[in-house]
Design an enzyme around this catalytic site. Structure first.
Site, short mmCIF file in Angstrom:
data_model
loop_
_atom_site.label_atom_id
_atom_site.label_comp_id
_atom_site.label_asym_id
_atom_site.label_seq_id
_atom_site.Cartn_x
_atom_site.Cartn_y
_atom_site.Cartn_z
N LYS A 70 32.96 28.86 32.44
CA LYS A 70 32.33 28.11 33.46
C LYS A 70 30.85 28.01 32.89
CE LYS A 70 34.84 29.67 37.28
NZ LYS A 70 34.95 30.60 38.50
N ASP A 107 32.51 27.43 43.90
CA ASP A 107 33.30 28.69 44.39
C ASP A 107 32.33 29.38 45.57
OD1 ASP A 107 34.94 29.08 42.34
OD2 ASP A 107 33.90 30.06 41.03
P1 NAP Z 1 33.29 38.18 35.47
O1 NAP Z 1 32.57 37.42 35.39
O2 NAP Z 1 34.09 38.80 34.15
O3 NAP Z 1 32.76 39.59 36.33
C1 NAP Z 1 33.59 40.79 36.45
C2 NAP Z 1 32.99 41.97 37.38
O4 NAP Z 1 33.74 42.90 37.57
C3 NAP Z 1 31.65 42.62 36.63
O5 NAP Z 1 30.48 42.83 37.32
C4 NAP Z 1 32.28 43.76 35.92
O6 NAP Z 1 31.30 45.03 35.94
C5 NAP Z 1 33.32 44.10 36.96
N1 NAP Z 1 34.22 44.77 36.46
C6 NAP Z 1 35.32 44.48 35.50
N2 NAP Z 1 36.22 45.36 35.40
C7 NAP Z 1 35.83 46.38 36.12
C8 NAP Z 1 36.47 47.68 36.45
N3 NAP Z 1 37.54 48.26 35.74
N4 NAP Z 1 35.60 48.63 37.36
C9 NAP Z 1 34.66 48.32 37.71
N5 NAP Z 1 34.11 47.00 37.68
C10 NAP Z 1 34.88 46.04 36.83
O7 NAP Z 1 34.66 37.82 36.48
P2 NAP Z 1 34.46 36.63 37.60
O8 NAP Z 1 34.62 35.39 37.06
O9 NAP Z 1 33.22 37.14 38.44
O10 NAP Z 1 35.73 37.21 38.44
C11 NAP Z 1 35.97 38.17 39.10
C12 NAP Z 1 37.10 38.19 39.91
O11 NAP Z 1 37.25 37.19 40.84
C13 NAP Z 1 38.40 37.93 38.95
O12 NAP Z 1 39.43 38.69 39.61
C14 NAP Z 1 38.63 36.39 39.31
O13 NAP Z 1 40.03 36.09 39.05
C15 NAP Z 1 38.42 36.39 40.79
N6 NAP Z 1 37.96 35.13 41.17
C16 NAP Z 1 38.64 34.48 42.28
C17 NAP Z 1 38.28 32.99 42.84
C18 NAP Z 1 39.10 32.71 43.92
O14 NAP Z 1 39.17 31.52 44.11
N7 NAP Z 1 39.89 33.71 44.61
C19 NAP Z 1 37.31 32.50 42.06
C20 NAP Z 1 36.92 33.02 41.18
C21 NAP Z 1 36.99 34.20 40.67
P3 NAP Z 1 30.20 44.79 34.79
O15 NAP Z 1 29.21 43.82 35.30
O16 NAP Z 1 29.89 46.23 34.89
O17 NAP Z 1 30.77 44.67 33.37
#
Ligand code: NAP
Length: 273
Positions: A70, A107
């Site tokens: 993205k 989003d």
């Molecule tokens: P991202 O940019 O990689 O961010 C992930 C976040 O989760 C970071 O803040 C990270 O913390 C935290 N995290 C990761 N592993 C963790 C753990 N083991 N314990 C605690 N915190 C943890 O990911 P993203 O793109 O924002 O996506 C996040 C989730 O939303 C994913 O599962 C994605 O598939 C989902 N999503 C769903 C939709 C939908 O339409 N339903 C749309 C977009 C995303 P740190 O800052 O400490 O690294």
């Protein structure tokens, strides 16, 4: 399909699990539009080539962009919507009539639309976003812009929480897990709970959840994540991320085709309604 068929496609890595082809193809079919939708695996570092390919291929008029591309995609398009500009990310590319590629971010509005389905109006409400990545930023900004009284970001890495809560402006602040009990909306925007994930802990101690809260998990595979089950056990209303997925896709569909999205067909494609 004919020589006049128009193409939309998602790029990501991995992308094989994506529900977007099913959702968008169902929508094109429901309206009888001469479009088709595919999924392309694009390796990290090759986003510029992918967008250049789209630019050259007339008829390839819509692109969805998913993790981890993205941010890179935002640097390759010719212009950005205000949301995409503010967030620095793009989940949608639209070919405009003059051929220029415009980046959009659906989003946050997608999450807001899914809240409407749950009967939740953010105006004046206390909201918590757990996580501080790309999805959390989009949601934090959208909740603040739609009138939330407070958007608190709770995240394991505090510096990231500080950066993310800035997207909520004056109503943003960094929170601690124990603050969650005061919130009316709690959104898990981390990948914790996803099938195949490498960490099976809950994102939050369920003792901080309660009746009267709407708890949304952006994860939708499995449909009932351990976090949502825990929320339900505590008496909260629990909703998974399928609503956000379908609604952000519906917004993409309208941007590409100029038509109102057939939401019923899109929901049916993911097995609901
Ligand atoms: P991202 O940019 O990689 O961010 C992930 C976040 O989760 C970071 O803040 C990270 O913390 C935290 N995290 C990761 N592993 C963790 C753990 N083991 N314990 C605690 N915190 C943890 O990911 P993203 O793109 O924002 O996506 C996040 C989730 O939303 C994913 O599962 C994605 O598939 C989902 N999503 C769903 C939709 C939908 O339409 N339903 C749309 C977009 C995303 P740190 O800052 O400490 O690294």
């Amino acid at each position: 399909m004919t020589a006049a068929t128009r193409l939309a496609a998602v790029i990501g890595s991995p992308v094989a699990h994506s529900l977007s082809p099913a959702i968008h193809n169902a929508a094109f079919a429901a309206l009888g539009l001469p479009w088709t939708y595919l999924a392309f695996e694009v390796a990290p570092g090759r986003v510029a080539q992918a967008v250049r390919g789209m630019r050259a291929l007339a008829g390839f008029d819509g692109m969805s962009v998913t993790a981890p591309h993205k941010l890179a995609a935002a640097n390759e398009v010719d212009g950005l919507s205000p949301d995409a500009m503010a967030l620095g990310v793009v989940n949608t590319v639209v070919r405009q009539p003059d051929g220029r590629l415009r980046g959009e971010s659906t989003d946050g509005p997608g999450l807001l639309a899914s809240l409407v389905d749950s009967g939740f109006d953010p105006v004046g409400r206390r909201c918590v976003v757990i996580g501080a990545g790309g999805a959390a930023r989009a949601i934090t900004r959208s909740l603040a812009r739609s009138g939330a009284a407070e958007v608190m970001v709770v995240n394991r890495t505090r510096e990231n929480a500080i950066r993310t809560c800035a997207f909520a402006g004056a109503v943003g602040r960094v929170g601690e897990p124990q603050d969650v009990v005061n919130a009316e909306l709690v959104v898990n925007a981390t990948p914790l709970g996803m099938i195949g994930g490498d960490d099976d802990r809950l994102v939050l101690d369920p003792a901080h959840l309660r009746e009267g809260q709407l708890v949304v998990d952006l994860v939708y595979d499995p449909p009932l994540t351990p976090f949502l089950q825990a929320a339900r056990d505590r008496g909260a209303t629990a909703v998974n991320g399928l609503g956000m997925l379908v609604h952000q896709a519906a917004l993409q569909f309208s941007l590409w085709t100029g038509e109102d999205a057939p939401l019923g067909a899109m929901w049916a494609a993911v097995g609901r309604k």
